[in-house]
Design a protein around this motif. Structure first.
Motif, mmCIF file in Angstrom:
data_model
loop_
_atom_site.group_PDB
_atom_site.id
_atom_site.type_symbol
_atom_site.label_atom_id
_atom_site.label_comp_id
_atom_site.label_asym_id
_atom_site.label_seq_id
_atom_site.Cartn_x
_atom_site.Cartn_y
_atom_site.Cartn_z
ATOM 1 N N ILE A 114 2.003 -12.221 -15.716
ATOM 2 C CA ILE A 114 1.028 -11.791 -16.375
ATOM 3 C C ILE A 114 1.301 -10.124 -16.325
ATOM 4 O O ILE A 114 1.639 -9.533 -15.315
ATOM 5 C CB ILE A 114 -0.722 -12.015 -16.429
ATOM 6 N N ILE A 115 2.360 -9.789 -17.307
ATOM 7 C CA ILE A 115 2.313 -8.148 -17.368
ATOM 8 C C ILE A 115 1.405 -7.128 -18.328
ATOM 9 O O ILE A 115 1.021 -8.316 -19.753
ATOM 10 C CB ILE A 115 3.841 -7.826 -17.733
ATOM 11 N N ASN A 116 0.710 -6.410 -18.037
ATOM 12 C CA ASN A 116 -0.424 -5.538 -19.251
ATOM 13 C C ASN A 116 0.645 -4.739 -20.423
ATOM 14 O O ASN A 116 1.299 -4.694 -19.977
ATOM 15 C CB ASN A 116 -0.971 -4.591 -18.218
ATOM 16 N N ALA A 117 -0.081 -5.219 -21.543
ATOM 17 C CA ALA A 117 0.404 -4.890 -22.256
ATOM 18 C C ALA A 117 -0.113 -4.342 -23.547
ATOM 19 O O ALA A 117 -0.062 -3.425 -24.675
ATOM 20 C CB ALA A 117 0.927 -5.992 -23.240
ATOM 21 N N GLN A 118 -1.415 -3.239 -23.297
ATOM 22 C CA GLN A 118 -2.582 -2.862 -23.486
ATOM 23 C C GLN A 118 -2.809 -3.711 -24.463
ATOM 24 O O GLN A 118 -2.474 -4.230 -24.920
ATOM 25 C CB GLN A 118 -2.101 -1.710 -23.651
ATOM 26 N N ARG A 119 -4.352 -3.251 -24.804
ATOM 27 C CA ARG A 119 -4.916 -3.501 -26.137
ATOM 28 C C ARG A 119 -5.416 -5.067 -25.922
ATOM 29 O O ARG A 119 -5.725 -5.584 -27.105
ATOM 30 C CB ARG A 119 -3.887 -3.611 -27.356
ATOM 31 N N LYS A 120 -5.788 -5.439 -24.513
ATOM 32 C CA LYS A 120 -5.959 -6.791 -24.149
ATOM 33 C C LYS A 120 -5.197 -7.706 -24.454
ATOM 34 O O LYS A 120 -5.893 -8.985 -24.765
ATOM 35 C CB LYS A 120 -7.830 -7.086 -24.401
ATOM 36 N N GLU A 121 -4.105 -7.337 -24.245
ATOM 37 C CA GLU A 121 -3.301 -8.464 -24.385
ATOM 38 C C GLU A 121 -1.752 -8.016 -23.456
ATOM 39 O O GLU A 121 -1.996 -7.539 -22.589
ATOM 40 C CB GLU A 121 -2.277 -7.897 -25.813
ATOM 41 N N VAL A 122 -1.649 -9.408 -23.071
ATOM 42 C CA VAL A 122 -0.674 -9.425 -21.547
ATOM 43 C C VAL A 122 0.816 -9.893 -21.967
ATOM 44 O O VAL A 122 0.953 -11.067 -23.196
ATOM 45 C CB VAL A 122 -1.206 -10.537 -20.666
ATOM 46 N N TYR A 123 1.909 -10.047 -21.113
ATOM 47 C CA TYR A 123 3.816 -10.776 -21.961
ATOM 48 C C TYR A 123 3.182 -11.777 -20.774
ATOM 49 O O TYR A 123 3.034 -10.924 -19.433
ATOM 50 C CB TYR A 123 4.199 -9.317 -21.475
ATOM 51 N N THR A 124 3.668 -12.482 -21.291
ATOM 52 C CA THR A 124 3.533 -13.718 -19.664
ATOM 53 C C THR A 124 4.491 -14.916 -20.120
ATOM 54 O O THR A 124 5.376 -14.598 -21.452
ATOM 55 C CB THR A 124 1.998 -14.473 -19.957
#
Length: 242
Positions: A114-124
């Motif tokens: 899980i990578i933090n993508a900002q805006r309460k979103e993640v790359y996964t």
């Protein structure tokens, strides 16, 4: 013996490693402030010196190509491309999510980097190790953290999560679950952040399978457009190509 230089600056971590089929020769990792433009080349110089490896002895350059920090990805890619171009060496770009999964080689659980993508979103994405081979079960995704938690619980199977976006899942759960409490297991912090040795290991596997890029053909992988691109689209009411 194949020697790989691995480079990762796709997050707050700046790291480089030299690895072969036989052993990890050296790895240097800084998990602090983002000053990758100042750190990367000195870090690369250090791992080459400490591993007693000359640049000419490298067979391939592996680099984290994203997703992650737009600036960090560009710095790492530029560093790796410069080395590959100067030495006329092949390159292999490793998706950052794939690289994180190599941190947990041989895990018996599902793996969800899980990578933090900002805006309460993640790359996964979602992975499973099977007989020494990493199998990706999901496409690379950009998703809200709360929706990801729901999907992980729906798997009805233990899954280990890792990466700099883990805190977003903890916020959703409001408690740090252990394996006995729920099916979401948080990796030890020592294994949770990107590692250049994992990028190098993934690159080594792909190089052995005949895969390779050049400093001209390799491309970053972002998933989301940069803030500058999004602002430009909002300003002009257009969508950029690609």
């Amino acid at each position: 013996m194949t020697k790989v230089l691995g480079i990762d600056s796709s997050s707050i971590v700046a790291a480089a490693a030299v690895l072969s089929e036989e052993k990890l020769f050296a790895e240097y990792l800084v998990n602090n402030k983002k000053m990758h433009s100042e750190k990367m080349m000195p870090i690369v110089d250090k791992v080459l010196k400490d591993s007693e490896t000359t640049a000419e002895e490298l067979d391939v350059i592996g680099v984290a190509k994203g997703p992650g920090s737009f600036t960090g990805i560009r710095i790492g890619m530029a560093c790796a491309q410069g080395i590959a171009h100067a030495l006329d060496k092949p390159m292999i770009g490793i998706n950052t999510l794939d690289g994180l999964s190599y941190n947990l080689i041989g895990s018996k659980t599902l793996i969800c980097p899980i990578i933090n993508a900002q805006r309460k979103e993640v790359y996964t994405s979602l992975y499973r190790w099977d007989e020494g081979k990493l199998n990706r079960l999901w496409d690379y995704r950009l998703i809200k953290a709360d929706l990801l938690v729901q999907e992980l619980f729906s798997l009805k199977e233990k899954v280990t999560v890792l990466g700099d976006g883990v805190f977003l899942l903890k916020e959703v759960l409001n408690v740090c679950c252990s394996g006995s409490d729920c099916d979401i297991i948080f990796a030890n912090p020592a294994f949770s952040m990107p590692r250049a040795s994992s990028i190098a290991a993934a690159a080594l596997d792909r190089y052995a399978q005949g895969e390779k890029d050049t400093c001209f053909s390799i491309k970053p992988f972002y998933i989301r457009k940069s803030s500058a691109e999004e602002k430009q689209e909002e300003r002009y009411g257009t969508k950029s190509r690609g």
